[in-house]
Design a protein around this motif. Structure first.
Motif, PDB file in Angstrom:
ATOM      1  N   LYS A 241       8.124  -1.896   4.191  1.00 59.11           N
ATOM      2  CA  LYS A 241       9.223  -1.369   4.991  1.00 59.11           C
ATOM      3  C   LYS A 241      10.452  -1.140   4.127  1.00 59.11           C
ATOM      4  CE  LYS A 241      11.497  -2.042   9.432  1.00 59.11           C
ATOM      5  NZ  LYS A 241      11.502  -2.837  10.672  1.00 59.11           N
ATOM      6  N   LEU A 242      11.139  -0.027   4.362  1.00 59.06           N
ATOM      7  CA  LEU A 242      12.378   0.283   3.654  1.00 59.06           C
ATOM      8  C   LEU A 242      13.536  -0.444   4.325  1.00 59.06           C
ATOM      9  CD1 LEU A 242      13.275   2.073   1.256  1.00 59.06           C
ATOM     10  CD2 LEU A 242      13.947   3.793   2.942  1.00 59.06           C
TER      11      LEU A 242
ATOM     12  N   LYS B  61      -5.294 -10.544  -2.366  1.00 57.65           N
ATOM     13  CA  LYS B  61      -5.332 -10.570  -0.908  1.00 57.65           C
ATOM     14  C   LYS B  61      -6.068 -11.783  -0.351  1.00 57.65           C
ATOM     15  CE  LYS B  61      -4.753  -5.600  -0.301  1.00 57.65           C
ATOM     16  NZ  LYS B  61      -5.267  -4.359   0.324  1.00 57.65           N
ATOM     17  N   GLU B  62      -6.962 -12.341  -1.123  1.00 55.83           N
ATOM     18  CA  GLU B  62      -7.675 -13.527  -0.640  1.00 55.83           C
ATOM     19  C   GLU B  62      -6.772 -14.744  -0.617  1.00 55.83           C
ATOM     20  OE1 GLU B  62     -11.220 -14.190  -2.838  1.00 55.83           O
ATOM     21  OE2 GLU B  62     -12.188 -12.310  -2.220  1.00 55.83           O
ATOM     22  N   ARG B  63      -5.960 -14.904  -1.671  1.00 58.88           N
ATOM     23  CA  ARG B  63      -5.065 -16.063  -1.751  1.00 58.88           C
ATOM     24  C   ARG B  63      -3.672 -15.764  -1.203  1.00 58.88           C
ATOM     25  NH1 ARG B  63      -4.798 -18.521  -7.467  1.00 58.88           N
ATOM     26  NH2 ARG B  63      -4.457 -16.343  -8.088  1.00 58.88           N
ATOM     27  N   ARG B  64      -3.417 -14.499  -0.808  1.00 62.41           N
ATOM     28  CA  ARG B  64      -2.126 -14.092  -0.265  1.00 62.41           C
ATOM     29  C   ARG B  64      -0.990 -14.425  -1.233  1.00 62.41           C
ATOM     30  NH1 ARG B  64      -5.376 -11.903   2.765  1.00 62.41           N
ATOM     31  NH2 ARG B  64      -5.099 -11.664   5.023  1.00 62.41           N
ATOM     32  N   MET B  65      -1.137 -13.998  -2.483  1.00 61.81           N
ATOM     33  CA  MET B  65      -0.109 -14.231  -3.481  1.00 61.81           C
ATOM     34  C   MET B  65      -0.233 -13.194  -4.594  1.00 61.81           C
ATOM     35  SD  MET B  65      -1.689 -17.680  -5.237  1.00 61.81           S
ATOM     36  CE  MET B  65      -0.300 -17.835  -6.359  1.00 61.81           C
ATOM     37  N   LEU B  66       0.819 -13.087  -5.390  1.00 59.56           N
ATOM     38  CA  LEU B  66       0.792 -12.159  -6.514  1.00 59.56           C
ATOM     39  C   LEU B  66      -0.146 -12.666  -7.607  1.00 59.56           C
ATOM     40  CD1 LEU B  66       4.603 -11.462  -6.553  1.00 59.56           C
ATOM     41  CD2 LEU B  66       2.857  -9.715  -6.184  1.00 59.56           C
ATOM     42  N   CYS B  67      -0.830 -11.752  -8.235  1.00 62.42           N
ATOM     43  CA  CYS B  67      -1.779 -12.108  -9.293  1.00 62.42           C
ATOM     44  C   CYS B  67      -1.017 -12.254 -10.610  1.00 62.42           C
ATOM     45  CB  CYS B  67      -2.851 -11.023  -9.414  1.00 62.42           C
ATOM     46  SG  CYS B  67      -4.063 -11.364 -10.691  1.00 62.42           S
TER      47      CYS B  67
ATOM     48  N   ALA C 270       0.806  -1.224   0.000  1.00 62.22           N
ATOM     49  CA  ALA C 270       0.000   0.000   0.000  1.00 62.22           C
ATOM     50  C   ALA C 270       0.837   1.271   0.000  1.00 62.22           C
ATOM     51  CB  ALA C 270      -0.928   0.001   1.218  1.00 62.22           C
ATOM     52  N   SER C 271       2.144   1.171   0.277  1.00 58.70           N
ATOM     53  CA  SER C 271       2.987   2.368   0.378  1.00 58.70           C
ATOM     54  C   SER C 271       3.979   2.506  -0.765  1.00 58.70           C
ATOM     55  CB  SER C 271       3.764   2.348   1.702  1.00 58.70           C
ATOM     56  OG  SER C 271       2.905   2.198   2.798  1.00 58.70           O
TER      57      SER C 271
ATOM     58  N   ARG D  61      -1.244   4.671 -15.906  1.00 60.29           N
ATOM     59  CA  ARG D  61      -0.983   3.784 -14.764  1.00 60.29           C
ATOM     60  C   ARG D  61       0.325   4.153 -14.054  1.00 60.29           C
ATOM     61  NH1 ARG D  61      -4.722   1.795 -12.496  1.00 60.29           N
ATOM     62  NH2 ARG D  61      -3.732  -0.164 -11.902  1.00 60.29           N
ATOM     63  N   GLU D  62       0.784   5.389 -14.214  1.00 56.49           N
ATOM     64  CA  GLU D  62       2.056   5.803 -13.626  1.00 56.49           C
ATOM     65  C   GLU D  62       2.034   5.782 -12.094  1.00 56.49           C
ATOM     66  OE1 GLU D  62       0.430   7.436 -15.874  1.00 56.49           O
ATOM     67  OE2 GLU D  62       1.691   7.706 -17.651  1.00 56.49           O
ATOM     68  N   ASN D  63       0.869   5.968 -11.489  1.00 58.73           N
ATOM     69  CA  ASN D  63       0.766   6.029 -10.028  1.00 58.73           C
ATOM     70  C   ASN D  63       0.213   4.747  -9.410  1.00 58.73           C
ATOM     71  OD1 ASN D  63       1.738   8.721  -9.875  1.00 58.73           O
ATOM     72  ND2 ASN D  63      -0.294   9.480 -10.461  1.00 58.73           N
ATOM     73  N   MET D  64       0.316   3.648 -10.121  1.00 55.30           N
ATOM     74  CA  MET D  64      -0.193   2.371  -9.613  1.00 55.30           C
ATOM     75  C   MET D  64       0.626   1.912  -8.410  1.00 55.30           C
ATOM     76  SD  MET D  64      -0.942  -1.176 -11.661  1.00 55.30           S
ATOM     77  CE  MET D  64       0.743  -1.425 -12.172  1.00 55.30           C
ATOM     78  N   LEU D  65      -0.054   1.395  -7.381  1.00 49.37           N
ATOM     79  CA  LEU D  65       0.599   0.862  -6.190  1.00 49.37           C
ATOM     80  C   LEU D  65       0.792  -0.645  -6.316  1.00 49.37           C
ATOM     81  CD1 LEU D  65      -1.430   2.825  -3.496  1.00 49.37           C
ATOM     82  CD2 LEU D  65       0.982   3.173  -4.040  1.00 49.37           C
ATOM     83  N   VAL D  66       1.778  -1.159  -5.604  1.00 51.80           N
ATOM     84  CA  VAL D  66       2.072  -2.589  -5.652  1.00 51.80           C
ATOM     85  C   VAL D  66       0.907  -3.413  -5.115  1.00 51.80           C
ATOM     86  CG1 VAL D  66       3.636  -4.390  -4.800  1.00 51.80           C
ATOM     87  CG2 VAL D  66       4.562  -2.185  -5.518  1.00 51.80           C
ATOM     88  N   GLN D  67       0.118  -2.841  -4.218  1.00 42.64           N
ATOM     89  CA  GLN D  67      -1.008  -3.598  -3.649  1.00 42.64           C
ATOM     90  C   GLN D  67      -2.003  -4.055  -4.728  1.00 42.64           C
ATOM     91  OE1 GLN D  67      -3.259  -1.245  -0.898  1.00 42.64           O
ATOM     92  NE2 GLN D  67      -3.850   0.296  -2.407  1.00 42.64           N
TER      93      GLN D  67
END
Length: 499
Positions: free
Chosen positions: A262-263, A227-233, A190-191, A216-222
């Motif tokens: 986290k950085l 989130k349901e399967r806890r994995m990348l789509c 989200a950050s 889509r320049e401001n797309m977030l990684v989220q």
């Protein structure tokens, strides 16, 4: 004239002479006063003339001879020479006093020595400044800097005002080192901006090489996380990224708990900034071309030119010895060990191992459950796609091991792994400073379902069965679990293996 100059003088006369000196005529430049003057009706200006005074180059012996030749009394000349010859200088380098200089002429000689010494150690000190900044942003120092220099922006966007302190200016000079070595550790995404931030685990840019699609320049990684399967789509990865980017992004482990992003510092195992790792990151940035060429010509240890540079830097020998010794004697910490002492008979002994084929970017997890006497309960071999390191495979193998054990209903578990690094991370993951900490947190969250659990390190010789199953898992491309009846591939090993 000599008679007047040789008259006795009192302490009171000396005080009167000194206090007649105007504050703006004190020794040293007045530039800092002018830069910080922001109010008042009375203005000031400075005129700096590029003149070289004769006295700046005069040696003490010449000064003494000229005064005598001009007719000054020898007693007066003796007093003057006592003043100018009695001065000596030493230097503080990294807090330690070193050197002892008695100048043969004016302060320009000392200034030259100071500049030479400073230039020799400046490249080392810059990383200590980096270290001071790469700490808790809630610390008093960080909050003071933010309040004064970047109250409305982040540290990464801060500028250097003309009135900046030397410390702040030095920190921003070192910021390029932090930028080169830092990246975002993805939690919930989200950050972190997909196209602007450094988050792809691919040194040294950490940016995707794919160009952002329109709008889509401001797309977030989220947006890339299911989130349901806890994995990348995978569908979105295929839609937005080239294959080279997809390979690196798929390797990102997504934690079950989706913690905040986290950085972290990429170039240490624990994700924490160290001066040693910063020097390695910045070496290409600050090293002279001659050292770069000599390092390549050596074809071996890239730090050999560094040792030579330290010895040839012109710093005091004591400083050079300390620098070389510190660099040569750094050692990684030992992993945690244990043999299961104090574990009761009703505990299940869970051996786990991870294997990798990094050429194909795949891994395997091997798991075997027995009692303390070695009687077989169950085993598992699980295929692990998109692996980028042996440590990642070891952490995912531990996660798979506790999942299988929990599903089979065991309540007291002794987890035994031959990866000291994985066991160490599981024991110290409270800081959550790198991706493996998130996996360790997943392991511990699953282990909370047990009545009791313990994680220990064992040697590879005591983990041959789990290792064999991990190798098998590399080729099955699925997950297999055997209960009560062991697979034939480990039957001989079970006979000869000793817990």
């Amino acid at each position: 004239m000599n008679a007047k100059l040789l008259k006795p003088y009192s302490e009171e006369e000396v005080c009167v002479a000194l206090f007649q000196m105007h504050p703006s005529k004190a020794l040293g430049p007045d530039g800092h006063f002018l830069q910080n003057k922001r109010w008042g009706r009375k203005g000031s200006f400075a005129l700096k003339l590029d003149l070289s005074k004769a006295y700046d180059r005069v040696e003490w012996n010449f000064l003494e001879a000229m005064m005598l030749r001009l007719g000054f009394d020898s007693r007066l000349v003796a007093v003057m020479m006592m003043c100018v010859k009695s001065v000596s200088y030493s230097f503080l380098v990294n807090g330690e006093e070193c050197g002892f200089v008695v100048p043969s002429h004016d302060l320009r000689q000392v200034s030259c020595l100071v500049r030479r010494s400073w230039k020799s150690v400046q490249r080392f000190n810059i990383f200590w400044i980096c270290s001071a900044k790469h700490q808790d942003p809630k610390s008093l120092t960080a909050r003071l800097f933010k309040a004064k220099y970047h109250p409305h922006s982040s540290f990464w966007d801060a500028s250097v005002p003309s009135s900046s302190s030397y410390c702040w200016s030095s920190i921003l000079k070192a910021r390029i080192v932090l930028e080169k070595g830092s990246r975002w550790l993805i939690g919930d995404g989200a950050s972190v901006y997909v196209w602007k931030d450094r988050w792809v685990p691919k040194p040294s840019t950490f940016h995707p090489i794919t160009q952002p699609p329109p709008s889509r320049e401001n797309m977030l990684v989220q947006e890339l996380i299911d989130k349901e399967r806890r994995m990348l789509c995978d569908t979105k990865l295929s839609a937005y990224f080239e294959e080279k980017d997809r390979e690196h992004i798929r390797a990102l482990p997504i934690s079950n708990s989706l913690p905040p992003d986290k950085l972290v510092w990429h170039y240490t195992d624990r994700g924490q900034f160290t001066v040693k790792s910063a020097y390695e990151v910045a070496w290409d940035y600050v090293k002279p071309p001659s050292l770069s060429a000599s390092s390549s010509a050596l074809g071996g240890n890239p730090f050999t030119p560094l040792w030579k540079a330290i010895w040839q830097a012109g710093v005091p020998p004591k400083v050079a010895v300390e620098l070389v010794t510190a660099a040569q004697h750094c050692r990684p910490r030992d992993g945690l060990t244990g043999d299961g002492e104090g574990v009761a008979e009703d505990w299940v002994w869970l051996n786990v191992d991870g294997a990798t084929n990094l050429q194909n970017k795949v891994g395997g997890a091997g798991v075997v459950l027995r009692d303390r006497q070695g009687h077989f309960f169950a085993a598992a071999a699980s295929f692990l796609p998109t692996m980028t390191s042996a440590l990642q495979a070891e952490m995912l193998a531990n996660k798979r091991a506790v999942e299988v054990t929990h599903q089979l209903g065991f309540q007291k578990v002794l987890v035994r792994s031959d990866s000291s690094q994985a066991i160490s991370i599981i024991h110290t993951c409270v800081d959550r400073v790198l991706a493996m900490d998130f996996l360790a947190e997943d392991v511990l969250d699953i282990a909370k379902a047990f009545i009791a659990s313990k994680f220990i390190f064992i040697s590879r010789n005591n983990n041959s069965i789990a290792h064999c199953l991990a190798k098998v898992a590399l080729y099955v491309e699925t997950s297999i679990v055997w209960v009560e009846e062991p697979p034939s591939v480990i039957q001989d090993l079970l006979i000869h293996d000793i817990l």
